[in-house]
Design a protein around this motif. Structure first.
Motif, PDB file in Angstrom:
ATOM      1  N   PRO A   1       0.830  -1.202   0.000  1.00 19.18           N
ATOM      2  CA  PRO A   1       0.000   0.000   0.000  1.00 19.18           C
ATOM      3  C   PRO A   1       0.869   1.258   0.000  1.00 19.18           C
ATOM      4  O   PRO A   1       1.964   1.250   0.552  1.00 19.18           O
ATOM      5  N   TYR A   2       0.341   2.318  -0.627  1.00 23.78           N
ATOM      6  CA  TYR A   2       1.111   3.545  -0.823  1.00 23.78           C
ATOM      7  C   TYR A   2       0.204   4.723  -0.480  1.00 23.78           C
ATOM      8  O   TYR A   2      -0.996   4.556  -0.258  1.00 23.78           O
ATOM      9  N   ILE A   3       0.791   5.936  -0.470  1.00 18.62           N
ATOM     10  CA  ILE A   3      -0.014   7.124  -0.158  1.00 18.62           C
ATOM     11  C   ILE A   3      -1.127   7.290  -1.195  1.00 18.62           C
ATOM     12  O   ILE A   3      -2.231   7.704  -0.885  1.00 18.62           O
ATOM     13  N   LYS A   4      -0.785   6.949  -2.455  1.00 13.08           N
ATOM     14  CA  LYS A   4      -1.798   7.060  -3.514  1.00 13.08           C
ATOM     15  C   LYS A   4      -2.380   5.685  -3.785  1.00 13.08           C
ATOM     16  O   LYS A   4      -1.753   4.671  -3.513  1.00 13.08           O
ATOM     17  N   THR A   5      -3.581   5.683  -4.374  1.00 15.34           N
ATOM     18  CA  THR A   5      -4.182   4.381  -4.674  1.00 15.34           C
ATOM     19  C   THR A   5      -3.969   3.982  -6.136  1.00 15.34           C
ATOM     20  O   THR A   5      -4.461   2.959  -6.574  1.00 15.34           O
ATOM     21  N   ARG A   6      -3.243   4.801  -6.889  1.00 17.17           N
ATOM     22  CA  ARG A   6      -2.845   4.318  -8.227  1.00 17.17           C
ATOM     23  C   ARG A   6      -1.378   4.677  -8.451  1.00 17.17           C
ATOM     24  O   ARG A   6      -0.930   5.755  -8.072  1.00 17.17           O
ATOM     25  N   ILE A   7      -0.649   3.743  -9.025  1.00 18.97           N
ATOM     26  CA  ILE A   7       0.792   3.925  -9.222  1.00 18.97           C
ATOM     27  C   ILE A   7       1.158   3.593 -10.675  1.00 18.97           C
ATOM     28  O   ILE A   7       0.647   2.637 -11.250  1.00 18.97           O
ATOM     29  N   ASN A   8       2.074   4.392 -11.232  1.00 15.84           N
ATOM     30  CA  ASN A   8       2.541   4.171 -12.601  1.00 15.84           C
ATOM     31  C   ASN A   8       3.213   2.822 -12.777  1.00 15.84           C
ATOM     32  O   ASN A   8       3.938   2.372 -11.896  1.00 15.84           O
ATOM     33  N   VAL A   9       2.985   2.227 -13.938  1.00 13.34           N
ATOM     34  CA  VAL A   9       3.699   1.001 -14.304  1.00 13.34           C
ATOM     35  C   VAL A   9       4.988   1.415 -14.991  1.00 13.34           C
ATOM     36  O   VAL A   9       4.969   2.210 -15.936  1.00 13.34           O
ATOM     37  N   ILE A  10       6.134   0.900 -14.504  1.00 11.23           N
ATOM     38  CA  ILE A  10       7.400   1.325 -15.116  1.00 11.23           C
ATOM     39  C   ILE A  10       8.050   0.220 -15.943  1.00 11.23           C
ATOM     40  O   ILE A  10       8.999   0.455 -16.659  1.00 11.23           O
ATOM     41  N   GLN A  11       7.531  -1.005 -15.821  1.00 13.58           N
ATOM     42  CA  GLN A  11       8.145  -2.085 -16.595  1.00 13.58           C
ATOM     43  C   GLN A  11       7.119  -3.172 -16.853  1.00 13.58           C
ATOM     44  O   GLN A  11       6.260  -3.424 -16.009  1.00 13.58           O
ATOM     45  N   ARG A  12       7.199  -3.788 -18.034  1.00 17.77           N
ATOM     46  CA  ARG A  12       6.317  -4.931 -18.294  1.00 17.77           C
ATOM     47  C   ARG A  12       7.110  -6.046 -18.974  1.00 17.77           C
ATOM     48  O   ARG A  12       7.947  -5.804 -19.823  1.00 17.77           O
ATOM     49  N   GLU A  13       6.847  -7.277 -18.534  1.00 17.08           N
ATOM     50  CA  GLU A  13       7.501  -8.438 -19.153  1.00 17.08           C
ATOM     51  C   GLU A  13       6.397  -9.373 -19.631  1.00 17.08           C
ATOM     52  O   GLU A  13       5.345  -9.448 -18.999  1.00 17.08           O
ATOM     53  N   GLU A  14       6.667 -10.082 -20.729  1.00 19.32           N
ATOM     54  CA  GLU A  14       5.653 -11.014 -21.233  1.00 19.32           C
ATOM     55  C   GLU A  14       6.253 -12.401 -21.409  1.00 19.32           C
ATOM     56  O   GLU A  14       7.391 -12.543 -21.846  1.00 19.32           O
ATOM     57  N   PHE A  15       5.479 -13.419 -21.037  1.00 21.54           N
ATOM     58  CA  PHE A  15       5.886 -14.810 -21.261  1.00 21.54           C
ATOM     59  C   PHE A  15       4.772 -15.500 -22.012  1.00 21.54           C
ATOM     60  O   PHE A  15       3.610 -15.349 -21.661  1.00 21.54           O
ATOM     61  N   ILE A  16       5.139 -16.252 -23.034  1.00 29.18           N
ATOM     62  CA  ILE A  16       4.126 -17.021 -23.761  1.00 29.18           C
ATOM     63  C   ILE A  16       4.190 -18.465 -23.278  1.00 29.18           C
ATOM     64  O   ILE A  16       5.268 -19.067 -23.242  1.00 29.18           O
ATOM     65  N   LEU A  17       3.037 -19.030 -22.895  1.00 28.33           N
ATOM     66  CA  LEU A  17       2.994 -20.442 -22.504  1.00 28.33           C
ATOM     67  C   LEU A  17       2.414 -21.244 -23.660  1.00 28.33           C
ATOM     68  O   LEU A  17       1.370 -20.887 -24.209  1.00 28.33           O
ATOM     69  N   THR A  18       3.081 -22.354 -24.014  1.00 26.48           N
ATOM     70  CA  THR A  18       2.578 -23.214 -25.083  1.00 26.48           C
ATOM     71  C   THR A  18       1.419 -24.053 -24.522  1.00 26.48           C
ATOM     72  O   THR A  18       1.274 -24.149 -23.302  1.00 26.48           O
ATOM     73  N   PRO A  19       0.618 -24.675 -25.409  1.00 29.90           N
ATOM     74  CA  PRO A  19      -0.539 -25.443 -24.916  1.00 29.90           C
ATOM     75  C   PRO A  19      -0.201 -26.450 -23.822  1.00 29.90           C
ATOM     76  O   PRO A  19      -0.922 -26.557 -22.835  1.00 29.90           O
ATOM     77  N   ILE A  20       0.931 -27.165 -23.951  1.00 30.50           N
ATOM     78  CA  ILE A  20       1.241 -28.173 -22.923  1.00 30.50           C
ATOM     79  C   ILE A  20       1.607 -27.480 -21.599  1.00 30.50           C
ATOM     80  O   ILE A  20       1.278 -27.956 -20.514  1.00 30.50           O
ATOM     81  N   GLU A  21       2.262 -26.304 -21.683  1.00 33.29           N
ATOM     82  CA  GLU A  21       2.588 -25.563 -20.443  1.00 33.29           C
ATOM     83  C   GLU A  21       1.317 -25.049 -19.771  1.00 33.29           C
ATOM     84  O   GLU A  21       1.212 -25.013 -18.549  1.00 33.29           O
ATOM     85  N   VAL A  22       0.345 -24.635 -20.595  1.00 35.43           N
ATOM     86  CA  VAL A  22      -0.949 -24.185 -20.054  1.00 35.43           C
ATOM     87  C   VAL A  22      -1.602 -25.347 -19.296  1.00 35.43           C
ATOM     88  O   VAL A  22      -2.121 -25.181 -18.191  1.00 35.43           O
ATOM     89  N   ALA A  23      -1.515 -26.558 -19.896  1.00 38.82           N
ATOM     90  CA  ALA A  23      -2.110 -27.743 -19.271  1.00 38.82           C
ATOM     91  C   ALA A  23      -1.414 -28.059 -17.947  1.00 38.82           C
ATOM     92  O   ALA A  23      -2.060 -28.381 -16.948  1.00 38.82           O
ATOM     93  N   ILE A  24      -0.059 -27.920 -17.919  1.00 43.42           N
ATOM     94  CA  ILE A  24       0.699 -28.190 -16.688  1.00 43.42           C
ATOM     95  C   ILE A  24       0.242 -27.229 -15.595  1.00 43.42           C
ATOM     96  O   ILE A  24      -0.016 -27.618 -14.456  1.00 43.42           O
ATOM     97  N   GLU A  25       0.114 -25.949 -15.962  1.00 42.86           N
ATOM     98  CA  GLU A  25      -0.293 -24.926 -14.987  1.00 42.86           C
ATOM     99  C   GLU A  25      -1.690 -25.241 -14.425  1.00 42.86           C
ATOM    100  O   GLU A  25      -1.927 -25.156 -13.220  1.00 42.86           O
ATOM    101  N   ASP A  26      -2.602 -25.623 -15.325  1.00 43.36           N
ATOM    102  CA  ASP A  26      -3.974 -25.944 -14.896  1.00 43.36           C
ATOM    103  C   ASP A  26      -3.998 -27.135 -13.940  1.00 43.36           C
ATOM    104  O   ASP A  26      -4.698 -27.124 -12.932  1.00 43.36           O
ATOM    105  N   MET A  27      -3.216 -28.162 -14.277  1.00 40.72           N
ATOM    106  CA  MET A  27      -3.190 -29.357 -13.431  1.00 40.72           C
ATOM    107  C   MET A  27      -2.610 -29.042 -12.052  1.00 40.72           C
ATOM    108  O   MET A  27      -3.091 -29.517 -11.038  1.00 40.72           O
ATOM    109  N   ARG A  28      -1.574 -28.196 -12.042  1.00 38.37           N
ATOM    110  CA  ARG A  28      -0.980 -27.808 -10.751  1.00 38.37           C
ATOM    111  C   ARG A  28      -1.995 -27.069  -9.889  1.00 38.37           C
ATOM    112  O   ARG A  28      -2.104 -27.280  -8.690  1.00 38.37           O
ATOM    113  N   LYS A  29      -2.750 -26.191 -10.562  1.00 38.77           N
ATOM    114  CA  LYS A  29      -3.764 -25.412  -9.843  1.00 38.77           C
ATOM    115  C   LYS A  29      -4.815 -26.348  -9.246  1.00 38.77           C
ATOM    116  O   LYS A  29      -5.209 -26.197  -8.088  1.00 38.77           O
TER     117      LYS A  29
END
Length: 314
Positions: A217-245
């Motif tokens: 939490p911060y003094i303000k309730t909205r904060i600037n985004v300074i960096q973004r990273e993206e990862f692509i999951l292949t279909p089998i990785e999506v399945a692994i993630e779902d099963m883990r969940k």
């Protein structure tokens, strides 16, 4: 500090008592805000001062407040609500400096997407005229060339705090997972032919991780985004993630104290009943029916088998 400068050291807070007063006020406010763990941190600064002054009356008060705070942590446990986070992107020349800026907004505990969407639409509708504001409904990357230059566009996406695996060792309690956080994640499902959803074997996922300038939490309730990273999951990785969940949900439901049969029933139905035909059985048939021809997929194939082993054990 140089004492000769005008009024720097003559304020009433610029003394030991002043400092203690401010810290006590901070502790009260933290307590009101439900951040009981931080009450302890604030009093860690106050107690040595009170001890040096042998002020036992104040020490008694302080320790009773600390006891209250710790009691609240034990009694409220997981029932505490720390806020909901949304990523908000602004697009269009009408926004001026805000154009193409992204923020993470912290909203009160249980805020649904339509609520914040309605509020922002109303607010900017008053600024630019109701017809000029449009909310982008999906979380896919925005192509500025397709937007109407005379309109102001707002894209709102629900985001969750994100931690690396090594961080999770230190962030054990529910409070630690919701305090001092500056990285958030949202996922966008997509397929190679442009549709968001498809068959299991063609369902990809884009995980986007945003880093904000300050931690919540911060003094303000909205904060600037300074960096973004993206990862692509292949279909089998999506399945692994779902099963883990699914396995985590099962583990949580079976280890719950006291046991909750209804919760277990729901999780079990979601795990075994193939209502949306994307159940574990379907996953196994699509990805584990035969060994993949591409050696790069061996590791994922193995991982998924281990996920199933764990899942069946649960």
């Amino acid at each position: 500090l140089s004492p000769d400068e005008d009024g720097i050291c003559s304020g009433r807070y610029f003394s030991e008592n002043g400092l203690v007063g401010l810290l006590e006020q901070a502790a009260e406010l933290f307590s009101t805000g439900g951040l009981y763990e931080t009450v302890n941190e604030v009093y860690k600064i106050v107690i040595p001062i009170l001890e040096a002054h042998r002020d036992f009356r104040k020490l008694t008060l302080t320790h009773s407040k600390l006891q209250k705070a710790f009691d609240s942590i034990i009694n409220k446990g997981q029932k505490r609500m720390f806020g909901t986070y949304f990523r908000v992107g602004f697009y269009g020349s009408k926004f001026g400096d805000l154009d193409e800026q992204e923020f993470v907004y912290k909203e009160p505990a249980i805020t649904k997407l339509p609520e914040i969407s309605h509020r922002l639409e109303g607010f900017y509708g008053q600024c630019f005229g109701e017809d000029a504001v449009e909310v982008i409904k999906d979380s896919a990357p925005v192509d500025k060339r397709k937007l109407d230059p005379n309109k102001a566009y707002i894209q709102i996406t629900f985001v969750e705090p994100y931690f690396d695996e090594y961080e999770m060792k230190d962030r054990v309690t529910y409070f630690e997972k919701n305090f001092n956080i500056c990285r958030f994640m949202y996922t966008t499902p997509f397929t190679m032919d442009g549709r968001p959803r498809g068959e299991l074997s063609e369902q990809y996922k884009r995980n986007t991780i945003l880093t904000t300038m300050h931690a919540f939490p911060y003094i303000k309730t909205r904060i600037n985004v300074i960096q973004r990273e993206e990862f692509i999951l292949t279909p089998i990785e999506v399945a692994i993630e779902d099963m883990r969940k699914k396995t985590q949900e099962l583990t949580a439901a079976t280890n719950q104290e006291p046991p909750d049969a209804k919760m277990l029933q729901m999780v079990l139905q979601g795990s075994v009943g193939a209502t949306v035909n994307q159940g574990p059985l379907e996953v196994a048939q699509v990805f584990l029916a035969e060994i993949p021809s591409d050696p790069k997929l061996y590791r994922h194939h193995n991982k998924l088998r281990l996920c199933f082993k764990e899942f069946i054990m649960r």
